[in-house]
Enzyme design. Structure first.
Site, PDB file in Angstrom:
ATOM      1  N   ARG A   7     -75.779  39.780 -15.038  1.00 25.05           N
ATOM      2  CA  ARG A   7     -76.458  38.670 -15.716  1.00 25.05           C
ATOM      3  C   ARG A   7     -77.975  38.866 -15.805  1.00 25.05           C
ATOM      4  O   ARG A   7     -78.599  38.450 -16.765  1.00 25.05           O
ATOM      5  CB  ARG A   7     -76.117  37.332 -15.041  1.00 25.05           C
ATOM      6  CG  ARG A   7     -74.617  37.018 -15.073  1.00 25.05           C
ATOM      7  CD  ARG A   7     -74.310  35.562 -14.735  1.00 25.05           C
ATOM      8  NE  ARG A   7     -74.821  34.681 -15.749  1.00 25.05           N
ATOM      9  CZ  ARG A   7     -75.939  34.023 -15.683  1.00 25.05           C
ATOM     10  NH1 ARG A   7     -76.689  34.106 -14.589  1.00 25.05           N
ATOM     11  NH2 ARG A   7     -76.340  33.266 -16.670  1.00 25.05           N
TER      12      ARG A   7
ATOM     13  N   TYR B 250     -78.970  38.771 -19.572  1.00 26.61           N
ATOM     14  CA  TYR B 250     -79.557  37.507 -20.060  1.00 26.61           C
ATOM     15  C   TYR B 250     -80.933  37.228 -19.483  1.00 26.61           C
ATOM     16  O   TYR B 250     -81.401  36.079 -19.574  1.00 26.61           O
ATOM     17  CB  TYR B 250     -78.674  36.315 -19.660  1.00 26.61           C
ATOM     18  CG  TYR B 250     -77.200  36.456 -19.922  1.00 26.61           C
ATOM     19  CD1 TYR B 250     -76.703  36.585 -21.218  1.00 26.61           C
ATOM     20  CD2 TYR B 250     -76.288  36.435 -18.874  1.00 26.61           C
ATOM     21  CE1 TYR B 250     -75.342  36.698 -21.442  1.00 26.61           C
ATOM     22  CE2 TYR B 250     -74.928  36.543 -19.092  1.00 26.61           C
ATOM     23  CZ  TYR B 250     -74.457  36.678 -20.379  1.00 26.61           C
ATOM     24  OH  TYR B 250     -73.116  36.775 -20.600  1.00 26.61           O
TER      25      TYR B 250
ATOM     26  N   CYS C 233     -77.382  54.069 -11.927  1.00 28.42           N
ATOM     27  CA  CYS C 233     -78.295  55.037 -12.508  1.00 28.42           C
ATOM     28  C   CYS C 233     -78.987  54.487 -13.739  1.00 28.42           C
ATOM     29  O   CYS C 233     -78.816  55.027 -14.833  1.00 28.42           O
ATOM     30  CB  CYS C 233     -77.540  56.301 -12.825  1.00 28.42           C
ATOM     31  SG  CYS C 233     -76.983  57.045 -11.306  1.00 28.42           S
TER      32      CYS C 233
HETATM   33  N1  LLP Z   1     -65.568  26.088 -22.901  1.00 30.06           N
HETATM   34  C1  LLP Z   1     -65.709  27.080 -23.796  1.00 30.06           C
HETATM   35  C2  LLP Z   1     -65.014  26.979 -25.067  1.00 30.06           C
HETATM   36  C3  LLP Z   1     -66.530  28.187 -23.503  1.00 30.06           C
HETATM   37  O1  LLP Z   1     -66.668  29.148 -24.397  1.00 30.06           O
HETATM   38  C4  LLP Z   1     -67.194  28.250 -22.261  1.00 30.06           C
HETATM   39  C5  LLP Z   1     -68.048  29.382 -21.916  1.00 30.06           C
HETATM   40  C6  LLP Z   1     -66.996  27.207 -21.337  1.00 30.06           C
HETATM   41  C7  LLP Z   1     -66.186  26.133 -21.697  1.00 30.06           C
HETATM   42  C8  LLP Z   1     -67.624  27.189 -19.972  1.00 30.06           C
HETATM   43  O2  LLP Z   1     -69.007  27.222 -20.015  1.00 30.06           O
HETATM   44  P1  LLP Z   1     -69.826  26.983 -18.647  1.00 30.06           P
HETATM   45  O3  LLP Z   1     -69.587  25.569 -18.213  1.00 30.06           O
HETATM   46  O4  LLP Z   1     -69.306  27.950 -17.661  1.00 30.06           O
HETATM   47  O5  LLP Z   1     -71.224  27.270 -19.018  1.00 30.06           O
HETATM   48  N2  LLP Z   1     -71.287  35.014 -19.474  1.00 30.06           N
HETATM   49  C9  LLP Z   1     -72.274  33.994 -19.713  1.00 30.06           C
HETATM   50  C10 LLP Z   1     -71.643  32.666 -20.028  1.00 30.06           C
HETATM   51  C11 LLP Z   1     -70.709  32.739 -21.219  1.00 30.06           C
HETATM   52  C12 LLP Z   1     -70.006  31.429 -21.436  1.00 30.06           C
HETATM   53  C13 LLP Z   1     -68.926  31.573 -22.429  1.00 30.06           C
HETATM   54  N3  LLP Z   1     -68.198  30.376 -22.680  1.00 30.06           N
HETATM   55  C14 LLP Z   1     -73.193  33.871 -18.498  1.00 30.06           C
HETATM   56  O6  LLP Z   1     -73.024  34.626 -17.553  1.00 30.06           O
HETATM   57  O7  LLP Z   1     -74.106  33.060 -18.502  1.00 30.06           O
END
Ligand code: LLP
Length: 463
Positions: free
Chosen positions: A360, A364, A391
């Protein structure tokens, strides 16, 4: 070595980008409850414990790096969301944040539903015994196989993401002789204030059907013509790691606007709306997330008000928090290896993991905090960058942190708030072995996902 000569102050403030720490915290041993899970504490001898267990014992028994998950905290967060939204709403935990069979069982016991977005997540949910009617299937490019399995299992809803998918889900349902409940995912045209890669409700991206160009309304027409689909509601997810409720309010207003349009055009009132997930958490003490009850109140009020204005019955609301439930419940435990002091800049502290267990920061620009957890220290603060063993120079875990200047190889560091999107996005880069997830509760620790082994890697390599 002149690490003790590191005055943490103006001399180093100018190497920190704007918005990052400019001064060390008053006490490097203190553990800010905003970023640590609820059972984490520094014990009398200076080491940190979680769930009543000393991190040194956890490291000894399970090795490092390891994700250490506070089950008590996880369950408490599930209950806080459940209680905040009450009986007239459903909370779907977003499994993409972190999923394992143990977690599915905890969710089930705490009364939550589950959002899955792939065949693998669906298989995990079903293997753990989650009733299919409490599962929602998401995804912008679900395969026919995934759709078939979901319909066959009897999932409570499939969230349709494209015109092609309407036909494909209808076909699968017809073949299986089912009437599949579906929602339509719409893009409401909100610019969520978050990193570009995790914003999802502006028009120029791959998810959903837009309200603005009439795509969403056309999808509704097509679904309503198909007997094998039962349109139960409209879905919107605006992005992730969002603090500002304004985006959710606009989203709620526009989704209710579509419900009104559907009533006017088709004479039906859809019974549900889902406003997705995306609520931010504290990665550093500067982050100020909203509590579940504030979120529930704010979303509930706006939906009720908009429905009253439109003369609609208030639909059942659902939300899909992932990060806000699991994120704060875990930390990553690392052992310190090499230390490199770059005079006038900072000290590079290498740990035994890195971008393979937490992508992350690289992906990001995420900010994390870090603490020395195997002992307390009264040494001066040392401006540090915690890096991994991979690396590439982008292999950064914590970009800017103050750690005690007497830090030494063999010390244990913990990076809090790594419960979401760290293990689930972990990789085998450099043939790293993905770390285990250790759940702790009431003085006991158990592996819920084991560490990968070289045999695991070689098993996939068929030669
Ligand atoms: N619902 C849907 C349709 C989603 O696409 C997502 C996340 C969630 C719920 C849950 O979102 P949360 O509450 O966890 O923010 N890899 C990225 C985050 C990608 C989120 C994708 N969708 C990160 O590490 O920040």
């Amino acid at each position: 070595m002149s690490r003790s000569a590191h005055p943490a102050g103006p001399r180093y403030a100018d190497v920190l980008p704007e918005g990052h720490y400019t001064a060390p915290p008053a006490d490097l041993n203190s553990l800010d409850p905003r970023v640590w899970s609820q059972t984490v504490e520094r014990t009398q001898d200076g080491a940190v414990a979680v769930g009543g267990l000393d991190v040194r014992k956890i490291a000894e028994e399970f090795g490092t790096p390891a994700y250490v998950l506070d089950e008590t905290d996880f369950r408490a967060r599930c209950r806080a969301w459940r209680d905040a939204f009450g009986r007239d709403a459903d909370v779907f935990y977003a499994g993409k944040a972190f999923l394992s069979r143990a977690v599915v069982r905890w969710l089930y016991e705490e009364g939550l539903n589950l959002d899955v977005c792939s065949g693998g997540e669906l298989a995990t949910a079903l293997a753990a015994g989650m009733p299919a009617e409490r599962i929602a299937l998401h995804g912008n490019n679900k395969s026919n196989e995934e759709i078939h399995r979901a319909v066959e299992a009897g999932v409570g809803r499939i969230v349709l993401d494209s015109f092609q998918e309407i036909a494909r889900v209808a076909h699968a349902a017809e073949r299986l002789g089912r009437r599949q409940p579906v929602q339509i995912r719409v893009t409401v045209g909100v610019e969520a204030h978050t990193h570009e890669f995790i914003a999802t409700a502006h028009e120029d991206q791959k998810f959903g059907l837009a309200l603005a160009d009439g795509g969403a309304a056309e999808a509704v027409r097509r679904v309503l013509r198909l007997d094998s689909l039962e349109l139960i509601g409209i879905h919107s997810h605006i992005g992730s790691q969002i603090f500002d409720m304004a985006g959710f309010e606009v989203s709620a207003r526009r989704v209710v606007g579509l419900l009104t349009q559907i009533r006017d055009e088709h004479g039906i009132e859809l019974p549900e709306i889902d406003l997705g997930g995306g609520l931010g958490i504290a990665y550093t003490p500067e982050d100020d997330p909203r509590e579940p009850h504030e979120i529930a109140k704010s979303l509930g009020d706006i939906v009720t008000r908009e429905c009253e204005v439109a003369g609609l019955a208030v639909p059942r609301l659902s939300v899909e928090p992932g990060r806000a439930i699991v994120g704060p419940t875990a930390f990553t435990l690392y052992e310190v290896g090499t230390l490199k002091e770059l005079e006038g800049l900072r000290t590079y502290v290498s740990v035994d993991g890195g971008m393979s267990d937490n992508i992350r920061t690289a992906l990001y620009d995420a900010e994390y905090s870090v603490a020395l957890v195997s002992r307390a220290s009264v040494a001066e603060p040392m401006l540090s960058r915690v890096v991994g063993k991979h690396c590439e120079s982008g292999d950064i875990v914590v970009r800017d942190a103050f750690l005690p200047a007497d830090l030494a190889p063999g010390d244990l560091l913990a990076v809090p708030a790594t419960g979401a999107y760290c293990r689930s996005m972990a990789s085998n880069y450099n043939h790293a072995l993905r770390p285990p997830v250790i759940a702790v509760r009431d003085g006991e620790a158990r592996t819920i996902l084991r560490r990968e082994t070289e045999e695991d890697l070689l098993r996939l390599d068929v030669g």
